[in-house]
Design an enzyme around this catalytic site. Structure first.
Site, PDB file in Angstrom:
ATOM      1  N   SER A   7       0.891  -1.184   0.036  1.00 52.79           N
ATOM      2  CA  SER A   7      -0.034  -0.081  -0.058  1.00 52.79           C
ATOM      3  C   SER A   7       1.026   1.110  -0.084  1.00 52.79           C
ATOM      4  CB  SER A   7      -0.833  -0.045   1.087  1.00 52.79           C
ATOM      5  OG  SER A   7      -1.170   1.352   1.526  1.00 52.79           O
ATOM      6  N   HIS A  32      -1.300  -1.202  -4.055  1.00 59.08           N
ATOM      7  CA  HIS A  32      -2.567  -1.046  -3.757  1.00 59.08           C
ATOM      8  C   HIS A  32      -2.579   0.558  -3.379  1.00 59.08           C
ATOM      9  CE1 HIS A  32      -6.165  -1.530  -0.912  1.00 59.08           C
ATOM     10  NE2 HIS A  32      -5.673  -0.621  -0.318  1.00 59.08           N
ATOM     11  N   ASP A  34      -4.564   3.850  -1.952  1.00 59.21           N
ATOM     12  CA  ASP A  34      -5.638   4.371  -1.106  1.00 59.21           C
ATOM     13  C   ASP A  34      -6.178   5.802  -1.521  1.00 59.21           C
ATOM     14  OD1 ASP A  34      -5.872   2.006   0.907  1.00 59.21           O
ATOM     15  OD2 ASP A  34      -3.768   2.477   0.964  1.00 59.21           O
ATOM     16  N   MET A  36      -8.588   8.782  -0.403  1.00 61.29           N
ATOM     17  CA  MET A  36      -9.288   9.208   0.797  1.00 61.29           C
ATOM     18  C   MET A  36      -9.834  10.513   0.598  1.00 61.29           C
ATOM     19  SD  MET A  36      -6.753   7.894   3.715  1.00 61.29           S
ATOM     20  CE  MET A  36      -6.296   6.295   3.756  1.00 61.29           C
ATOM     21  N   HIS A  65      -8.263   1.480  -3.819  1.00 62.89           N
ATOM     22  CA  HIS A  65      -9.293   1.238  -2.817  1.00 62.89           C
ATOM     23  C   HIS A  65      -9.763   2.633  -2.480  1.00 62.89           C
ATOM     24  CE1 HIS A  65      -9.637   0.240   1.716  1.00 62.89           C
ATOM     25  NE2 HIS A  65     -10.706   0.376   1.265  1.00 62.89           N
ATOM     26  N   MET A  67     -11.963   5.130  -0.539  1.00 61.80           N
ATOM     27  CA  MET A  67     -12.398   5.208   0.847  1.00 61.80           C
ATOM     28  C   MET A  67     -13.334   6.844   0.718  1.00 61.80           C
ATOM     29  SD  MET A  67      -9.309   3.848   3.037  1.00 61.80           S
ATOM     30  CE  MET A  67      -8.238   3.833   1.629  1.00 61.80           C
ATOM     31  N   MET A 137     -11.560  -5.044   5.859  1.00 63.42           N
ATOM     32  CA  MET A 137     -10.701  -4.120   6.715  1.00 63.42           C
ATOM     33  C   MET A 137     -10.482  -4.891   7.914  1.00 63.42           C
ATOM     34  SD  MET A 137      -9.802  -1.344   4.705  1.00 63.42           S
ATOM     35  CE  MET A 137      -8.924  -1.027   6.123  1.00 63.42           C
ATOM     36  N   ASP A 172      -6.795  -5.868   4.438  1.00 61.58           N
ATOM     37  CA  ASP A 172      -6.279  -4.647   4.520  1.00 61.58           C
ATOM     38  C   ASP A 172      -6.070  -3.796   5.757  1.00 61.58           C
ATOM     39  OD1 ASP A 172      -5.031  -2.122   3.838  1.00 61.58           O
ATOM     40  OD2 ASP A 172      -6.845  -1.566   2.509  1.00 61.58           O
TER      41      ASP A 172
HETATM   42  C1  DX5 Z   1      -5.987   1.883   5.570  1.00 61.58           C
HETATM   43  C2  DX5 Z   1      -5.733   1.672   4.251  1.00 61.58           C
HETATM   44  C3  DX5 Z   1      -4.614   0.756   4.344  1.00 61.58           C
HETATM   45  C4  DX5 Z   1      -3.273   1.133   4.804  1.00 61.58           C
HETATM   46  C5  DX5 Z   1      -2.542  -0.124   5.222  1.00 61.58           C
HETATM   47  O1  DX5 Z   1      -7.063   2.839   5.568  1.00 61.58           O
HETATM   48  O2  DX5 Z   1      -6.865   1.189   3.645  1.00 61.58           O
HETATM   49  O3  DX5 Z   1      -4.353   0.175   2.870  1.00 61.58           O
HETATM   50  O4  DX5 Z   1      -2.265   1.852   4.021  1.00 61.58           O
HETATM   51  O5  DX5 Z   1      -1.576   0.242   6.146  1.00 61.58           O
HETATM   52  P1  DX5 Z   1      -0.824  -0.863   7.123  1.00 61.58           P
HETATM   53  O6  DX5 Z   1      -0.448  -1.831   6.382  1.00 61.58           O
HETATM   54  O7  DX5 Z   1       0.327   0.179   7.585  1.00 61.58           O
HETATM   55  O8  DX5 Z   1      -1.830  -0.862   8.080  1.00 61.58           O
HETATM   56 ZN    ZN Z   2      -6.365   0.048   1.738  1.00 64.38          ZN
END
Ligand code: DX5
Ligand code: ZN
Length: 222
Positions: A7, A32, A34, A36, A65, A67, A137, A172
């Site tokens: 990620s 991956h 993320d 947000m 992903h 969010m 999650m 994740d």
């Molecule tokens: C959190 C993200 C994850 C995050 C994982 O909201 O969806 O993908 O980056 O990071 P680690 O592996 O450090 O928990």
């Molecule tokens: Zn994620």
């Protein structure tokens, strides 16, 4: 087969292309990304132009992903930016089945995500039938570096028993060489890891990925 997906949220954004190439060389199977929006989760990260920029520096599959609230508004734009997998949250989407069908119609793999406290009953069966991946999650979404929530494992196991034939299970949050085997034993086949790779004390991404892969393989074989 196990898929390891670093990620990039935990990478050094000032050296993003280098970080991408480094995990690619280190044996990552997909990336991956993320996204947000500061609404669905309290944090802000990056959006469409950054996904497009990453697309230009790697051939690895990109799993985005989302969010974000009402992700259905942006699916086509993320497809154009070069995503291979688009995952929407069941808590953030108006009509999960429609969003997943739309992702497939764009030629991508469709993912549905659920938060640690969202029960299996919140997943509409029709939506699951339109999904390729289910992202469970294992931390509250929003930040990397949080502790793995082992209380999610029974839910993972239940989803595996009911849907393993049709869906790839993704985990994740807080995934490292300790938690990965627990998730694989419960049915996960895609392991997303941020801080366990990019903040590994050795700063050696090959070693970080190797530790997770070895630990997970043992669980996959037993
Ligand atoms: C959190 C993200 C994850 C995050 C994982 O909201 O969806 O993908 O980056 O990071 P680690 O592996 O450090 O928990
Ligand atoms: Zn994620």
């Amino acid at each position: 087969m196990l898929i390891l997906a670093p990620s990039l949220l935990a990478a050094d954004f000032a050296r993003l292309a280098e970080e991408v190439r480094a995990v690619e060389r280190a044996g990552a199977d997909r990336l991956h990304l993320d996204v947000m929006d500061g609404h669905f989760v309290p944090n802000l990260s990056f959006g469409i132009p950054v996904v497009a920029a990453i697309r230009r520096v790697t051939d690895l599959p990109l799993a985005v992903h989302l969010m974000i609230e009402r992700p259905e508004r942006h699916l086509a734009a993320f497809a154009r930016a070069g995503a291979d997998v688009l995952t929407v949250h069941v808590e953030a989407v108006r009509d999960a089945e429609e969003a997943l069908r739309r992702i497939r119609s764009l030629g991508l793999r469709a993912g549905l995500a659920l938060n640690p406290d969202t029960p299996v009953a919140r997943l509409p069966a029709a939506a699951l039938a339109s999904a390729d991946e289910l992202l469970v999650m294992t931390v509250e979404p929003g930040f990397s570096g949080q502790a793995f929530r082992a209380d999610v494992l029974p839910k993972l196991q239940e989803l595996h028993e009911r849907w393993a034939d049709a869906l790839t299970l993704v985990v994740d949050g807080g995934i490292d060489a300790q938690s990965a085997p627990l998730c694989v034993a419960a049915g996960a086949r895609v392991l997303v890891a941020g801080s366990a790779i990019f903040q590994h004390p050795s700063a050696d991404y090959g070693r970080a990925l190797g530790e997770i892969r070895r630990a997970a393989r043992v669980a996959a074989e037993t």
